[in-house]
Design an enzyme around this catalytic site. Structure first.
Site, PDB file in Angstrom:
ATOM      1  N   HIS A  74       5.182   7.586  36.004  1.00 40.78           N
ATOM      2  CA  HIS A  74       4.280   8.673  35.606  1.00 40.78           C
ATOM      3  C   HIS A  74       3.700   8.378  34.233  1.00 40.78           C
ATOM      4  CE1 HIS A  74       5.891  12.067  38.380  1.00 40.78           C
ATOM      5  NE2 HIS A  74       5.701  10.934  39.013  1.00 40.78           N
ATOM      6  N   TYR A 203       5.560  21.309  33.661  1.00 39.66           N
ATOM      7  CA  TYR A 203       6.425  22.251  32.927  1.00 39.66           C
ATOM      8  C   TYR A 203       5.639  23.544  32.743  1.00 39.66           C
ATOM      9  CZ  TYR A 203       9.666  18.517  31.550  1.00 39.66           C
ATOM     10  OH  TYR A 203      10.593  17.504  31.550  1.00 39.66           O
ATOM     11  N   PRO A 295      18.577  20.383  30.369  1.00 37.05           N
ATOM     12  CA  PRO A 295      17.797  19.352  31.071  1.00 37.05           C
ATOM     13  C   PRO A 295      16.288  19.376  30.793  1.00 37.05           C
ATOM     14  CG  PRO A 295      18.604  21.023  32.608  1.00 37.05           C
ATOM     15  CD  PRO A 295      19.209  21.324  31.286  1.00 37.05           C
ATOM     16  N   LYS A 299      16.873  14.236  29.222  1.00 33.89           N
ATOM     17  CA  LYS A 299      17.531  13.219  28.393  1.00 33.89           C
ATOM     18  C   LYS A 299      18.948  12.839  28.837  1.00 33.89           C
ATOM     19  CE  LYS A 299      14.296  12.491  25.476  1.00 33.89           C
ATOM     20  NZ  LYS A 299      13.401  11.615  26.185  1.00 33.89           N
ATOM     21  N   TYR A 387       9.538  12.156  24.507  1.00 31.15           N
ATOM     22  CA  TYR A 387       9.730  12.293  25.955  1.00 31.15           C
ATOM     23  C   TYR A 387       9.934  10.924  26.621  1.00 31.15           C
ATOM     24  CZ  TYR A 387       9.365  14.479  30.527  1.00 31.15           C
ATOM     25  OH  TYR A 387       9.649  14.937  31.791  1.00 31.15           O
TER      26      TYR A 387
HETATM   27  C1  FAD Z   1      24.638  20.094  37.900  1.00 35.84           C
HETATM   28  C2  FAD Z   1      23.925  19.155  36.932  1.00 35.84           C
HETATM   29  C3  FAD Z   1      22.532  19.024  36.985  1.00 35.84           C
HETATM   30  C4  FAD Z   1      21.869  18.191  36.093  1.00 35.84           C
HETATM   31  N1  FAD Z   1      20.522  18.117  36.133  1.00 35.84           N
HETATM   32  C5  FAD Z   1      19.880  17.330  35.248  1.00 35.84           C
HETATM   33  C6  FAD Z   1      18.466  17.253  35.248  1.00 35.84           C
HETATM   34  O1  FAD Z   1      17.780  17.899  36.052  1.00 35.84           O
HETATM   35  N2  FAD Z   1      17.866  16.449  34.326  1.00 35.84           N
HETATM   36  C7  FAD Z   1      18.601  15.723  33.395  1.00 35.84           C
HETATM   37  O2  FAD Z   1      18.024  14.986  32.582  1.00 35.84           O
HETATM   38  N3  FAD Z   1      19.933  15.769  33.386  1.00 35.84           N
HETATM   39  C8  FAD Z   1      20.586  16.563  34.279  1.00 35.84           C
HETATM   40  N4  FAD Z   1      21.927  16.618  34.250  1.00 35.84           N
HETATM   41  C9  FAD Z   1      22.620  15.776  33.279  1.00 35.84           C
HETATM   42  C10 FAD Z   1      22.856  14.357  33.797  1.00 35.84           C
HETATM   43  O3  FAD Z   1      23.063  14.373  35.172  1.00 35.84           O
HETATM   44  C11 FAD Z   1      24.043  13.777  33.024  1.00 35.84           C
HETATM   45  O4  FAD Z   1      23.665  13.674  31.678  1.00 35.84           O
HETATM   46  C12 FAD Z   1      24.545  12.424  33.540  1.00 35.84           C
HETATM   47  O5  FAD Z   1      25.177  12.598  34.780  1.00 35.84           O
HETATM   48  C13 FAD Z   1      25.523  11.802  32.552  1.00 35.84           C
HETATM   49  O6  FAD Z   1      26.176  10.698  33.133  1.00 35.84           O
HETATM   50  P1  FAD Z   1      27.701  10.406  32.813  1.00 35.84           P
HETATM   51  O7  FAD Z   1      28.008   9.134  33.518  1.00 35.84           O
HETATM   52  O8  FAD Z   1      27.949  10.508  31.370  1.00 35.84           O
HETATM   53  O9  FAD Z   1      28.512  11.615  33.451  1.00 35.84           O
HETATM   54  P2  FAD Z   1      28.678  12.068  34.968  1.00 35.84           P
HETATM   55  O10 FAD Z   1      27.493  11.726  35.766  1.00 35.84           O
HETATM   56  O11 FAD Z   1      29.125  13.485  34.911  1.00 35.84           O
HETATM   57  O12 FAD Z   1      29.857  11.164  35.509  1.00 35.84           O
HETATM   58  C14 FAD Z   1      31.200  11.398  35.166  1.00 35.84           C
HETATM   59  C15 FAD Z   1      32.081  10.860  36.271  1.00 35.84           C
HETATM   60  O13 FAD Z   1      33.441  11.035  35.885  1.00 35.84           O
HETATM   61  C16 FAD Z   1      34.181  11.525  36.979  1.00 35.84           C
HETATM   62  N5  FAD Z   1      35.341  12.243  36.455  1.00 35.84           N
HETATM   63  C17 FAD Z   1      35.363  13.444  35.825  1.00 35.84           C
HETATM   64  N6  FAD Z   1      36.611  13.752  35.480  1.00 35.84           N
HETATM   65  C18 FAD Z   1      37.396  12.724  35.892  1.00 35.84           C
HETATM   66  C19 FAD Z   1      38.786  12.487  35.832  1.00 35.84           C
HETATM   67  N7  FAD Z   1      39.624  13.379  35.275  1.00 35.84           N
HETATM   68  N8  FAD Z   1      39.269  11.336  36.348  1.00 35.84           N
HETATM   69  C20 FAD Z   1      38.426  10.431  36.908  1.00 35.84           C
HETATM   70  N9  FAD Z   1      37.098  10.622  36.999  1.00 35.84           N
HETATM   71  C21 FAD Z   1      36.586  11.759  36.494  1.00 35.84           C
HETATM   72  C22 FAD Z   1      33.196  12.425  37.714  1.00 35.84           C
HETATM   73  O14 FAD Z   1      33.557  12.625  39.069  1.00 35.84           O
HETATM   74  C23 FAD Z   1      31.904  11.628  37.575  1.00 35.84           C
HETATM   75  O15 FAD Z   1      31.731  10.714  38.629  1.00 35.84           O
HETATM   76  C24 FAD Z   1      22.608  17.450  35.134  1.00 35.84           C
HETATM   77  C25 FAD Z   1      23.999  17.559  35.094  1.00 35.84           C
HETATM   78  C26 FAD Z   1      24.652  18.416  35.963  1.00 35.84           C
HETATM   79  C27 FAD Z   1      26.159  18.547  35.856  1.00 35.84           C
END
Ligand code: FAD
Length: 394
Positions: A74, A203, A295, A299, A387
């Protein structure tokens, strides 16, 4: 099961998986411990916007074959104020940078496929994970898997286990500062089998509340509505969701969203959160384990990618050059970018949503800011620069 590795990683989200891959490319061994099943993590619908730097990182890591084919580049975004749309030309304002729409679950699928093809170790469905020994010289991760106790001894632990994981709460309270802000609204989000409302993300600031029209492909739309944090999804049948989306997204010219079957719906709370520092002893926090953004600025996943890029380089310098300086500055380096993204995400959230307690004065300030962003080249350029994502630390 008892194993030894160099880096024990908790969590197979974007942060943990990408870290494991980047380490592998540097000849560093890791094992990932993940609470959920492969099918569960591959189908978790969350973020979908990749900054230019995230796309570049995935390309440099050899992970962009499908992203190049299926990602939607985009060059701009639309900001709609009540019924009037304004376009911000991201590419023109940033000297050629863009964002790419590609679902987080697709990034996760690509990463898992690649780790497994490279014989990487991902222990899915490992429950009751706990981390120990990271304040000393012998960190380890314990867990239960298929009814058996498991333990991984390692040199360092990477806490990539998201906001609700076990790693951050394992740090003594006296060694960590938590900054937290909860917003008085949430997002009701749907995935719909329908063409996107527009070629670009829209938006909307509307007197009925914020709305966002995005997409996952040319056939699947991703749509969000501002709602109450305690909203009951059962009170939102598809017909009511579409009615509200039309009310908020319809322009004076009659443009609106396209309806289709609702494939998935959910409510996401809105929060800003930072844990400082992002390292304690031999434990590093990365991604949502260390910080959360609302969100609105798109980011979350990008910050996770940026963190593990820094961490993989710091660990590579440690193992290959016996240097500890990058490990020592890991937290400081990441937090600089994290706080910029925190500010931008807060700024977008504050500019676009209706705050229930807001009086007429606040509403007029918001409107003034919106008018400024869509009419001043310099204000638009600042928004665009943030952005598409600021450059990574060297
Ligand atoms: C419901 C939701 C909607 C979102 N929507 C958006 C959006 O529209 N736009 C946007 O920019 N961002 C969004 N986000 C944020 C974005 O998805 C996160 O910033 C991103 O997933 C971060 O990645 P991560 O790997 O740090 O964490 P995560 O993706 O949360 O991965 C963490 C992993 O650790 C695992 N885990 C947790 N606890 C344990 C444990 N005790 N033992 C072993 N494994 C464990 C989990 O199962 C998961 O697989 C959203 C987040 C959520 C929760």
């Amino acid at each position: 099961m008892r194993e030894r590795t160099q880096i024990g990683i908790v969590g197979a989200g974007p942060a943990g998986l990408l870290l494991s891959h980047l380490l592998h490319q540097q000849g560093i061994h890791s094992i990932i411990v993940e609470a959920r099943s492969r099918a569960y993590v591959e189908s978790r619908v969350r973020a979908g916007v990749l900054e230019q730097g995230s796309v570049d990182t995935l390309r440099e890591a050899g992970l962009d074959a499908r992203l190049r084919r299926e990602g939607l580049v985009h060059a701009g975004i639309q900001i709609q104020i009540e019924q009037e749309r304004h376009r911000l030309d991201l590419m023109e304002l940033t000297g050629g940078k863009a964002i790419t729409v590609y679902g987080q679950q697709e990034v996760v699928k690509d990463l898992i496929a690649r780790r497994l093809a490279d014989e990487g170790a991902i222990l899915f469905e490992a429950e009751h994970a706990a981390i120990r020994g990271f304040e000393g010289e012998a960190p380890r991760i314990t867990f239960t898997r298929a009814g058996a106790e498991g333990e991984i001894a390692c040199d360092f632990i990477a806490g990539c286990d998201g906001f609700h994981g076990v790693c951050r709460p394992s740090i003594p309270e006296s060694a960590i500062i938590l900054y937290d802000r909860i917003y008085p609204f949430a997002w009701l989000g749907i995935l719909a089998k329908a063409p996107p409302a527009s070629e670009e993300v829209i938006y909307v600031n509307h007197s009925r509340g914020f709305a966002l029209a995005s997409m996952r492909s040319q056939e699947v739309a991703r749509l969000h509505l501002q709602c109450r944090p305690d909203e009951d999804l059962a009170e939102w049948p598809a017909a009511r969701i579409w009615e509200e989306l039309h009310a908020r997204l319809r322009t004076a010219d009659g443009d609106t969203v396209h309806e289709g079957a609702v494939l998935e719906k959910g409510i996401t709370g809105m929060r800003s959160f930072v844990a400082e520092p992002m390292r304690h002893g031999r434990l590093f926090l990365a991604g949502d384990a260390a910080h959360i953004v609302p969100p609105t600025g798109a980011k979350g996943m990008n910050l996770a990618i940026a963190d593990v890029r820094v961490l993989s380089r710091a660990l590579a310098a440690h193992y290959r050059e016996n240097r500890s300086d990058l490990i020592d500055t890991y937290s400081q380096t990441c937090l600089k970018r994290v706080w910029r993204a925190e500010h931008f995400s807060w700024f977008m959230t504050a500019m676009l949503h209706n705050f229930p307690s807001e009086d007429g004065f606040g509403r007029r300030l918001q409107r003034s800011q919106l008018d400024y962003v869509v009419s001043s080249r310099e204000a638009g350029r600042s928004l665009a620069e943030n952005y598409v994502g600021l450059p990574f630390a060297a």
